[in-house]
Design an enzyme around this catalytic site. Structure first.
Site, PDB file in Angstrom:
ATOM      1  N   ASP A 141       0.829  -1.207   0.000  1.00 34.31           N
ATOM      2  CA  ASP A 141       0.000   0.000   0.000  1.00 34.31           C
ATOM      3  C   ASP A 141       0.864   1.258   0.000  1.00 34.31           C
ATOM      4  OD1 ASP A 141      -2.561   1.417   2.184  1.00 34.31           O
ATOM      5  OD2 ASP A 141      -2.353   1.436  -0.004  1.00 34.31           O
ATOM      6  N   LYS A 144       2.958   3.458  -5.627  1.00 34.93           N
ATOM      7  CA  LYS A 144       2.401   2.457  -6.561  1.00 34.93           C
ATOM      8  C   LYS A 144       3.456   1.956  -7.554  1.00 34.93           C
ATOM      9  CE  LYS A 144      -0.814   3.439  -3.983  1.00 34.93           C
ATOM     10  NZ  LYS A 144      -0.808   2.677  -2.711  1.00 34.93           N
ATOM     11  N   ASP A 169      -3.205  -3.020  -2.494  1.00 32.47           N
ATOM     12  CA  ASP A 169      -4.254  -2.011  -2.538  1.00 32.47           C
ATOM     13  C   ASP A 169      -4.097  -1.158  -3.807  1.00 32.47           C
ATOM     14  OD1 ASP A 169      -5.222   0.919  -0.613  1.00 32.47           O
ATOM     15  OD2 ASP A 169      -6.462  -0.516  -1.695  1.00 32.47           O
ATOM     16  N   ASN A 170      -5.168  -0.509  -4.249  1.00 35.91           N
ATOM     17  CA  ASN A 170      -5.125   0.509  -5.303  1.00 35.91           C
ATOM     18  C   ASN A 170      -4.708   0.021  -6.679  1.00 35.91           C
ATOM     19  OD1 ASN A 170      -3.604   2.109  -2.641  1.00 35.91           O
ATOM     20  ND2 ASN A 170      -5.642   2.696  -3.330  1.00 35.91           N
ATOM     21  N   GLU A 199     -11.314   4.246  -1.208  1.00 34.63           N
ATOM     22  CA  GLU A 199     -11.778   4.527   0.159  1.00 34.63           C
ATOM     23  C   GLU A 199     -12.664   5.782   0.217  1.00 34.63           C
ATOM     24  OE1 GLU A 199      -8.677   3.755  -0.648  1.00 34.63           O
ATOM     25  OE2 GLU A 199      -7.226   5.242  -0.071  1.00 34.63           O
TER      26      GLU A 199
HETATM   27  O1  LIG Z   1      -0.307   7.072  -2.731  1.00 30.99           O
HETATM   28  C1  LIG Z   1      -0.947   6.274  -2.060  1.00 30.99           C
HETATM   29  N1  LIG Z   1      -0.340   5.490  -1.186  1.00 30.99           N
HETATM   30  C2  LIG Z   1       1.116   5.531  -1.130  1.00 30.99           C
HETATM   31  C3  LIG Z   1       1.585   6.345  -0.013  1.00 30.99           C
HETATM   32  C4  LIG Z   1       2.713   7.014  -0.149  1.00 30.99           C
HETATM   33  C5  LIG Z   1       3.256   7.749   1.017  1.00 30.99           C
HETATM   34  O2  LIG Z   1       3.395   6.834   2.089  1.00 30.99           O
HETATM   35  C6  LIG Z   1       4.674   6.173   1.905  1.00 30.99           C
HETATM   36  C7  LIG Z   1       5.521   7.357   1.494  1.00 30.99           C
HETATM   37  O3  LIG Z   1       5.895   8.001   2.693  1.00 30.99           O
HETATM   38  C8  LIG Z   1       4.618   8.276   0.716  1.00 30.99           C
HETATM   39  O4  LIG Z   1       4.673   9.606   1.173  1.00 30.99           O
HETATM   40  C9  LIG Z   1      -2.427   6.188  -2.182  1.00 30.99           C
HETATM   41  C10 LIG Z   1      -3.088   7.154  -2.930  1.00 30.99           C
HETATM   42  C11 LIG Z   1      -4.468   7.095  -3.068  1.00 30.99           C
HETATM   43  N2  LIG Z   1      -5.123   8.106  -3.860  1.00 30.99           N
HETATM   44  O5  LIG Z   1      -6.357   8.008  -4.053  1.00 30.99           O
HETATM   45  O6  LIG Z   1      -4.426   9.018  -4.323  1.00 30.99           O
HETATM   46  C12 LIG Z   1      -5.221   6.089  -2.453  1.00 30.99           C
HETATM   47  C13 LIG Z   1      -4.553   5.107  -1.707  1.00 30.99           C
HETATM   48  O7  LIG Z   1      -5.251   4.084  -1.091  1.00 30.99           O
HETATM   49  C14 LIG Z   1      -3.168   5.139  -1.575  1.00 30.99           C
HETATM   50  O8  LIG Z   1      -2.566   4.142  -0.860  1.00 30.99           O
HETATM   51 MG   LIG Z   2      -3.937   2.508  -0.532  1.00 34.37          MG
END
Ligand SMILES: O=C(NC/C=C/[C@H]1OC[C@H](O)[C@@H]1O)c1cc([N+](=O)[O-])cc(O)c1O
Ligand SMILES: [Mg+2]
Length: 214
Positions: A141, A144, A169-170, A199
């Site tokens: 998660d 990506k 996820d995603n 979500e």
């Molecule tokens: O980028 C996503 N997850 C990655 C997270 C990235 C951040 O966390 C790890 C790293 O520090 C970064 O700053 C994400 C984005 C969306 N979205 O709708 O943009 C929905 C989701 O469920 C997601 O896990």
């Molecule tokens: Mg996610």
């Protein structure tokens, strides 16, 4: 000074959840993010699919890539058998600070080890530094575009065994096209798509469950 979204999520947990009650922590975050402000937790709808996979696998060792505020960390850990361990990796120190407090509020510190750093750097150290043999379940998660390289890295580091389950996820939104193509076409994985929604929205998203065949 202005608070951050993760700080506001922690505030919602401290105001609305009961200390030591993981499910109340999960509920408090979902209510806040559904009613006040969206955040990138796996959420309640995909969370039910996550719960069913965790219960089916009943893992002794879990790796989570991407902690954020600890919502899925707490959700998974609340379902683990005694003595099971969850290691969660988070790159962003501000997220890690909040996640540690959310995990503590849930009373799950003994089951969860949060490690700060980049997954690409930490995965090769899992065996020597964290005493891990293999992971029964991996929840992807984080960024990506890291799902595929990190999956290949876990294979190379011998962290997956016959039957290890990857849950991503995603895979639709924001999307992980290279990862999806890889696990769906590789003869070494048996993949299944669980259709759901992003979500707290009506946008399509889903989880991809991939069993490593060894
Ligand atoms: O980028 C996503 N997850 C990655 C997270 C990235 C951040 O966390 C790890 C790293 O520090 C970064 O700053 C994400 C984005 C969306 N979205 O709708 O943009 C929905 C989701 O469920 C997601 O896990
Ligand atoms: Mg996610």
């Amino acid at each position: 000074t202005q608070s951050t979204r993760p700080q506001r999520i922690l505030g919602a947990v401290q105001q609305n959840a009961t200390r030591g009650d993981p499910r109340s922590v999960v509920r408090a975050i979902d209510q806040y993010c559904r009613n006040q402000e969206w955040a990138m937790n796996v959420g309640d709808e995909k969370g039910c699919i996550l719960d069913s996979v965790v219960s089916e696998v009943n893992p002794a060792t879990v790796l989570e890539l991407g902690t954020y505020c600890g919502y899925s960390t707490v959700r998974i850990a609340s379902l683990l058998p005694p003595h099971a361990k969850l290691i969660t990796l988070e790159f962003n120190p501000e997220f890690a600070v909040i996640a540690r407090q959310v995990i503590a509020w849930a009373g799950l510190e003994d089951k969860i080890q949060l490690v700060e750093g980049a997954s690409g750097d930490l995965i090769p150290k899992m065996k020597e530094q964290f005493g891990v043999e293999t992971f029964d379940l991996v929840f992807l998660d984080h960024w990506k575009d890291r799902y595929l390289p990190d999956t290949k890295l876990m294979e190379e580091c011998g962290l997956l065994r016959k039957g290890s389950v990857l849950l991503a996820d995603n895979v639709i939104c924001p999307g992980t096209p290279e990862y999806l193509e890889f696990v769906r076409s590789s003869p070494r994985y048996e993949s299944q798509y669980f259709k759901s929604h992003l979500e707290y929205t009506k946008v399509e998203d889903g989880l991809e469950k991939s069993v490593f065949l060894g």
